[in-house]
Scaffold this motif. Structure first.
Motif, short mmCIF file in Angstrom:
data_model
loop_
_atom_site.label_atom_id
_atom_site.label_comp_id
_atom_site.label_asym_id
_atom_site.label_seq_id
_atom_site.Cartn_x
_atom_site.Cartn_y
_atom_site.Cartn_z
N LEU A 94 28.63 -21.01 23.61
CA LEU A 94 28.70 -20.99 22.16
C LEU A 94 27.61 -21.90 21.63
O LEU A 94 27.55 -23.08 21.98
N LEU A 95 26.74 -21.33 20.81
CA LEU A 95 25.67 -22.10 20.19
C LEU A 95 25.98 -22.24 18.71
O LEU A 95 26.22 -21.25 18.02
N ILE A 96 25.97 -23.46 18.24
CA ILE A 96 26.21 -23.73 16.83
C ILE A 96 24.90 -24.20 16.22
O ILE A 96 24.34 -25.21 16.63
N PHE A 97 24.41 -23.41 15.28
CA PHE A 97 23.12 -23.67 14.64
C PHE A 97 23.30 -24.23 13.24
O PHE A 97 24.19 -23.83 12.51
N ARG A 98 22.42 -25.13 12.89
CA ARG A 98 22.23 -25.54 11.49
C ARG A 98 20.80 -25.12 11.18
O ARG A 98 19.86 -25.71 11.67
N GLY A 99 20.68 -24.05 10.41
CA GLY A 99 19.36 -23.46 10.21
C GLY A 99 18.89 -22.88 11.53
O GLY A 99 19.59 -22.09 12.15
N SER A 100 17.71 -23.30 11.99
CA SER A 100 17.20 -22.80 13.26
C SER A 100 17.38 -23.79 14.41
O SER A 100 16.93 -23.56 15.52
N ASN A 101 18.05 -24.91 14.12
CA ASN A 101 18.26 -25.94 15.14
C ASN A 101 19.64 -25.84 15.76
O ASN A 101 20.64 -25.70 15.05
N ILE A 102 19.70 -25.97 17.07
CA ILE A 102 20.98 -25.98 17.76
C ILE A 102 21.63 -27.35 17.56
O ILE A 102 21.08 -28.37 17.97
N GLU A 103 22.78 -27.35 16.91
CA GLU A 103 23.55 -28.58 16.69
C GLU A 103 24.41 -28.91 17.90
O GLU A 103 24.59 -30.06 18.24
N GLN A 104 24.98 -27.85 18.51
CA GLN A 104 25.84 -28.06 19.66
C GLN A 104 25.86 -26.82 20.54
O GLN A 104 25.78 -25.70 20.05
N LYS A 105 26.00 -27.07 21.83
CA LYS A 105 26.09 -26.01 22.83
C LYS A 105 27.39 -26.26 23.60
O LYS A 105 27.59 -27.34 24.14
N ILE A 106 28.26 -25.25 23.62
CA ILE A 106 29.58 -25.41 24.26
C ILE A 106 29.72 -24.40 25.39
O ILE A 106 29.51 -23.20 25.19
N TYR A 107 30.08 -24.89 26.58
CA TYR A 107 30.36 -24.02 27.72
C TYR A 107 31.85 -24.00 28.05
O TYR A 107 32.38 -22.99 28.45
N ALA A 108 32.50 -25.13 27.89
CA ALA A 108 33.94 -25.24 28.20
C ALA A 108 34.72 -25.06 26.91
O ALA A 108 34.71 -25.93 26.04
N PHE A 109 35.39 -23.93 26.76
CA PHE A 109 36.05 -23.59 25.51
C PHE A 109 37.42 -24.25 25.36
O PHE A 109 37.95 -24.32 24.28
N HIS A 110 38.01 -24.75 26.41
CA HIS A 110 39.28 -25.50 26.43
C HIS A 110 40.44 -24.79 25.75
O HIS A 110 41.36 -24.35 26.40
N SER A 111 40.41 -24.74 24.40
CA SER A 111 41.53 -24.17 23.65
C SER A 111 41.07 -23.79 22.25
O SER A 111 40.00 -24.21 21.81
N VAL A 112 41.91 -23.04 21.55
CA VAL A 112 41.60 -22.68 20.17
C VAL A 112 41.51 -23.94 19.29
O VAL A 112 40.54 -24.08 18.53
N PRO A 113 42.47 -24.87 19.38
CA PRO A 113 42.35 -26.08 18.55
C PRO A 113 41.07 -26.87 18.84
O PRO A 113 40.44 -27.39 17.92
N TYR A 114 40.69 -26.95 20.11
CA TYR A 114 39.46 -27.66 20.47
C TYR A 114 38.25 -27.00 19.80
O TYR A 114 37.41 -27.67 19.19
N LEU A 115 38.15 -25.68 19.91
CA LEU A 115 37.02 -24.96 19.30
C LEU A 115 37.03 -25.12 17.79
O LEU A 115 35.98 -25.37 17.17
N TYR A 116 38.19 -24.97 17.19
CA TYR A 116 38.31 -25.08 15.74
C TYR A 116 37.85 -26.45 15.26
O TYR A 116 37.04 -26.57 14.33
N GLU A 117 38.34 -27.50 15.88
CA GLU A 117 37.98 -28.86 15.47
C GLU A 117 36.50 -29.14 15.72
O GLU A 117 35.85 -29.80 14.90
N THR A 118 35.98 -28.66 16.83
CA THR A 118 34.57 -28.88 17.13
C THR A 118 33.67 -28.21 16.11
O THR A 118 32.74 -28.82 15.58
#
Length: 102
Positions: A73-97
């Protein structure tokens, strides 16, 4: 969450704000579970744009972004990657992140 094309991704990178891109491969069982988790997170964050694409169709971008594995999962702000996630853990973890970045 619908599949997008490489062109859609290029357009997304020109947009302001937070965009979420889910990278997967069709034969990956973990990717199937992660995709279902993200569907729930997407429902909880209607103000954010979620896209997904089969990693096999964008090897050049995967290399540019140093993607090591799927699901990713790549989270972008504009064209910059803010965060890269490989371990999805749980729905609450993803939501909060994701929520913490916006």
């Amino acid at each position: 969450m619908q599949d997008c094309s490489k062109k859609d991704i290029e357009e997304m990178l020109g947009e302001e704000g937070i965009n979420v891109l889910y990278l997967y491969t069709p034969m990956c069982g973990t990717c199937q579970v992660a995709g279902r988790m993200l569907t729930i997170v997407q429902e909880l964050t209607p103000h954010m744009t979620f896209r997904k694409i089969d990693l096999n169709y964008i090897p050049d971008l995967a290399e540019k972004w140093s993607v090591e594995s799927v699901p990713c999962l790549l989270i972008f702000r504009g064209s910059n990657i803010e965060q890269k996630i490989y371990a999805f853990h749980s729905v609450p973890y993803l939501y909060e992140t994701i929520r913490s970045i916006s």
